[in-house]
Every structure is written in structure tokens, then in C-alpha cells.
Design a protein around this motif. Structure first.
Motif, PDB file in Angstrom:
ATOM      1  N   SER A  27     -64.863  14.903  28.356  1.00  0.00           N
ATOM      2  CA  SER A  27     -64.266  16.251  28.604  1.00  0.00           C
ATOM      3  C   SER A  27     -64.291  16.920  27.266  1.00  0.00           C
ATOM      4  CB  SER A  27     -62.810  16.274  29.158  1.00  0.00           C
ATOM      5  OG  SER A  27     -62.409  17.643  29.478  1.00  0.00           O
ATOM      6  N   ARG A  28     -63.607  17.958  27.212  1.00  0.00           N
ATOM      7  CA  ARG A  28     -63.408  18.606  25.618  1.00  0.00           C
ATOM      8  C   ARG A  28     -62.120  18.970  25.542  1.00  0.00           C
ATOM      9  NH1 ARG A  28     -67.432  20.240  23.002  1.00  0.00           N
ATOM     10  NH2 ARG A  28     -66.498  22.014  22.494  1.00  0.00           N
ATOM     11  N   GLU A  61     -61.003  19.985  30.868  1.00  0.00           N
ATOM     12  CA  GLU A  61     -61.111  20.626  29.341  1.00  0.00           C
ATOM     13  C   GLU A  61     -59.629  21.085  29.052  1.00  0.00           C
ATOM     14  OE1 GLU A  61     -63.511  23.835  26.782  1.00  0.00           O
ATOM     15  OE2 GLU A  61     -64.058  23.345  28.779  1.00  0.00           O
TER      16      GLU A  61
END
Length: 185
Positions: free
Chosen positions: A83-84, A120
Motif C-alpha cells: 500500500s502507500r 492507502e
């Protein structure tokens, strides 16, 4: 080559996390994490250690983006696998704040388990997150919002809003500063 790159990444993270937690070392720590592959802006202060998702793989490190003039207090956790996590400019993060991009389903299915979902996390500019807060997957904290200490943020936080509690709820709007024309110094 891949093994050497991974070793370099782990070395810079380890050195960054073992530096003393005062004065110029807090700026040097950001430089070490930058060399490990993180996108980190200018004038970032990290009062380590910075707790990262355990694999420290390239995908995890490259999934973290930290803007300019950011302050991360001691023991900030960035769990960012698959993810981020993006943190804007002029953000202040208190000690022991945890950013968690992964979650599991509540139903256990035979041979599958609970599964894992990655989402995210985005933190806008000028946000302040108080000590011990937890930011859960999929959350966006918009510009100039404040998250009270100890809160668990499960949904998006509107701009210029103070939230707090478990789960975090709106406490009040935050007044915007009035423009000062011709102010006398």
C-alpha cells in the motif's frame, strides 16, 4: 545485485534507527531513511526510532512519502506493506502514532482465514496528530485537521476539523486565521 540493494536498505534503516535521539541526529536520521529509498522532503525531523513494517522490502520503503517540514516524534510506526502512506508538508506527528494500512476480515473462512486488505493512508498539509493516535487503512486526514491524542481514526477527517476518541469523532471545527493586512510588528 538485488541482495546488495536489500542489504543497503536494511543498513541505512538500522543506522538511522540507532542514532541518538537529540539535536542534529534527528535531521541526519531523515537522511539515512532517504538513502534507504524513502521519499522524504526537506527539513524533516524524525525523533527515532521509526518503526517500519518488518519486511523492509523495496515496495514497502517506496510506498512511504513524507513532505517538507514534517516532524515525526519518537516511535512513529509506518506499516505500509502492499500500500502507500503519504504525509503532506508541515505535518506534526506525536510520539507512538501508528499508521496501519492493512486489516483483516471479521469472518474466518476455512482454508482462507480472515484474508488481508491493504488500503492507502493520506495525510494532508498542516495536519497535527497527537500522541498515541492510530490511523487505520483507507483514511484521509485533510488539510489543517487535528487528531487528538489516543484517538483511533477509522474514517476520513475533513479539513480544519478536530477529531478525538475511539473511534474518532468530530469534536469541533477549527477556526481559520484571519488575514492580517497592514499588521504592525
Amino acid at each position: 545485485m538485488k541482495l546488495l540493494t536489500a542489504f543497503k536498505r536494511h543498513l541505512f534503516i538500522t543506522v538511522g534507527n540507532t542514532l541518538p535521539t537529540y539535536g542534529p541526529f534527528n535531521r541526519l536520521r531523515a537522511s539515512m531513511f532517504r538513502k534507504a529509498g524513502m521519499a522524504i522532503g526537506r527539513d524533516v525531523t524524525i525523533i527515532g526510532p521509526l518503526n517500519l513494517e518488518l519486511s523492509l522490502n523495496e515496495e514497502t520503503i517506496r510506498g512511504i512519502s513524507i513532505g517538507d517540514n514534517v516532524y515525526l516524534n519518537a516511535q512513529t510506526r509506518l506499516a505500509c506493506r502492499n500500500s502507500r502512506i503519504s504525509i503532506g508538508d508541515d505535518v506534526q506527528v506525536g510520539p507512538r502514532v501508528s499508521f496501519e494500512t492493512a486489516t483483516h476480515g471479521i469472518v474466518f473462512e476455512p482454508e482462507i482465514g480472515r484474508g488481508t486488505d491493504h488500503q492507502e493512508i493520506r495525510v494532508g498539509n498542516k495536519v497535527w496528530i497527537g500522541a498515541g493516535a492510530t490511523i487505520l487503512p483507507g483514511v484521509t486526514i485533510h488539510e489543517a485537521a487535528v487528531v487528538a491524542a489516543g484517538s483511533v481514526v477509522t474514517r476520513d477527517v475533513p479539513a480544519h476539523t478536530l477529531v478525538g476518541g475511539v473511534p474518532a469523532r468530530k469534536i469541533r471545527d477549527i477556526e481559520r486565521p484571519a488575514h492580517r493586512h497592514g499588521a504592525i510588528a
